[in-house]
Design a protein around this motif. Sequence first.
Motif: not given
Lengths: 124, 817
Positions: A9-15, A18-19
Amino acid sequence: MRVLVVDDSRVMRQIVVRALRQAGFGSLEVVEAGDGEAGITAVADEAPELVLCDWNMPGTSGIEMLERLRASGDRTPFGFVTSEAATEVHDRAAAAGADFVVTKPFTPEVLHEAIEAALAGVAS
Amino acid sequence: MDDGALEGMDEIVAEFLVESEENLDELDQQLVALESDPTSRPLLAAVFRTIHTIKGTSGFLAFSDLERLAHVGETLLARLRDGRAVATPQTVTVLLHMVDAVRGLLGRIEQTGSDAGADLTGVLAEITAELEEGGAPATGGAAEGQAPAAAAPAAEPAPAPAAEPAAGTDEVSPPPAAQAPEPAAADVAAVPAPVEAAAPAPAAQPSGSSPVPKPAPAPAPAAPVAPAAEAAAPAAPTGGEEPVAQRRSGEASVRVDVELLEQLMSMVGELVLTRNQVLERAAAGGDAEMVRAAHRLDLVAGELQQGVMQTRMQPIDHVWSKLPRVVRDLGSQLGRQVRLVMEGADTELDRTLLEAVKDPLTHLVRNAVDHGLEPPEDRRAAGKDPVGLVTLRARHEGGQVLVEVSDDGRGMDPRVIGARALERGIVDEAALRKMSTTEVLGLVFTPGFSTAAAVTSVSGRGVGMDVVRTNIERIGGSIELESVVGRGSTTRLRVPLTLAIIPALVVSCGGQRFAIPQNGLRELVGLDRERSGGATERVGDAEVHRLRGHLLPLVRLHEALALGEPEPGESSVVAVLETAGRRFGLVVDAVLATQEIVVKPLGGLLADLPHYSGATILGDGGLALILDVQALSRSAREQERADEHAGENEVATHDSTQLLLVRVGARRMAIPLDIVTRLEDVPRDRLERIGRRWAVQHRGEVMPVLDLAEHLGELTSGEESVPLVVHAVGGRSVALAVDEILDVAPAATARVSHLGDPGLSGSAVVDEHIVEMLDVRQAVLAADATFYDEADGHGRAGSYVPPRPRSPHDAHQDVRA
């Protein structure tokens, strides 16, 4: 620090990225991969200092990726970031040579501590 | 979790919406596929993963309703994946409803930034019911979840490299649904596993939840599901055959803003234009070095254009992926069994075109299922597989993209279509007799063909095949239909690869240059001024050209664009254009060149101008406006309506009387053409009631209108646009409103009736059929009682005079005198 983030998931990678930044790993160099296969290639090509990997991915899953890495002699610190909280997931991760499992959703602090501990373990 | 936990959430939420939307489209397809293959492990694993990801992410983003919904869905899916239940059609329906509800929540998030407030009770109840039905009781998530949990370690005492404890996910979960609005367990921050190497104390738990990494396994020794759970394990790895796998690799691709691509494309357009200019100058200058450089520039610019265009290409699968769901829902609604096959889903086309073919394709697929395929029992009776087949095919062919929608249904009977067209007054029998099968099938694209009778709750959405054709032609495409009765139908779309750069014909008119897109161009015909008296003639107010025995309505570009009078004595060229199945000739001064042009949209004040679809810059740096063929065709229609059928029929012999055939309600009527000054189309709402009469404002004057249907006691079909037959004498005009202009035909014989039929003056024979002749004088008087008081001075009455040998030109002169 050079970190490989593996998640479909791109979003999860982004999250996760960011974390990581919020956890205080300022000078981050992030490499991303969308599945285990790409992750294995990225470990070979990019020589990351740490791998953060999802458990459940299409194709080569996280645990498969780890098992193949370890079987090939790679010892890069490896942590799972997953919403799989079942005991046997943790057991299996440990057995395959994972350094930690962080369960989603997590906070930057939790991530920080897990990573610090893993890196310290490598250093000592 | 609190909102401050992660900064910059807006961006992530936006990304989340995009990603989830993509995944949901796949999910629709996967679920539909699941219905026919309910135990497919790769499918189950993929479906599970998608919902799992949405659940995991919405946990981070504090979308608790979404998380709860995804969680319940995941529980159901986990059960299917682990082989503890098998998906029935009902299960699939419930899962599709869940996907819809997830979509709804995503939409809500997009609009309001929050997922709160949606009513999920219905869908949650549905899923819960499905969970309860599935055999394994869904009460108390713990008990249900932990059965396999206990089983899994048992089945796997040592870390077996091949197997994966697939049953895992259930345990994370709080008890399903309603009771737990905020799933506490899922909020537990981190549960670092007790791994041998790194064994620091487990991290602090901000939420205060138990840090115990190992929840005590519930003693559930009776776990008959264990083998199944274990067997399910390899599912995830084998899931790798799906397209999902190769798509995302962090290194091989980057994501680029669409906006940026548009800009790049437009700059490449500029470059192509500049290249054209440089090429022209270089060729003229004769500097060999310069010519070589120009050719290199030509080459590089060409490749760059290709490359940038490539970035805008997307596989047609983006549109197709929505169709399995459409077919499935429609099939179950109509009681059809349908198998949807897609070939060439990776065929790429420009993203703007992709968007443009979406609705037409959906419409065609709906038609195939609704009208094409027969009910299963009919199919069985006909010796066919009860499961109907709808096939989508796409491929590149000759610089275009060919997209086919086929079904193996009942096919289209040309006789039925012909009869319907007759009934609707779209053709007359004579014309129908002359048509080839393909032409008859083509009638379904005629406006007004697919109306009431064909409307079902499903396909009849007010969008007929004519709209499909209009939309396809608007993007420079074409559509054709092929059908064998009893065997099925195929609709074939051809669309260009891109809209940004198109081949065009550059013409001149009134000293200006214009570009005509070549896709509508059929042929060019020289118009010899010397002979033009013989080559063009007038029907009513309209000019037509006789081309190989057929009448071609003409539009003079000079007149359409008000460019002033053409130079007398100069020859001109007719560009024969076709749009919406209708041909017309555009008269221009000269043809200059064919050229690839870069389409620039017209902005600001110019955007509203009719007749133009854009502008381009030519090789010499000059500007040319691109003509909108559809708009010109419409203006051809406004100028004269006697075109279509006159154009298709044999030219009349001059020694018989010409009749204008019209439809009024269900009746076909004839009006002597020589009383027709012009034909017009006006929107119905422009007709105004004045007292007991109708009127329309025309060129600043009020023109009385007689509704012939009312006059003759017929029911009007009430189309939005009303064709008017205008009769003008001595500066006064009246208009007769009809339902449709059908044809212009020569009358073989005509006679005055003495039967005294109200409103009729007699009858005439046209193509061996008798038509009623309108009593024009009576009709005109009904519209304007004083019409002839002054007009009669000109010696012409509306009453039909029995035929006498006379050329229509004379008649025309008379009327205009």
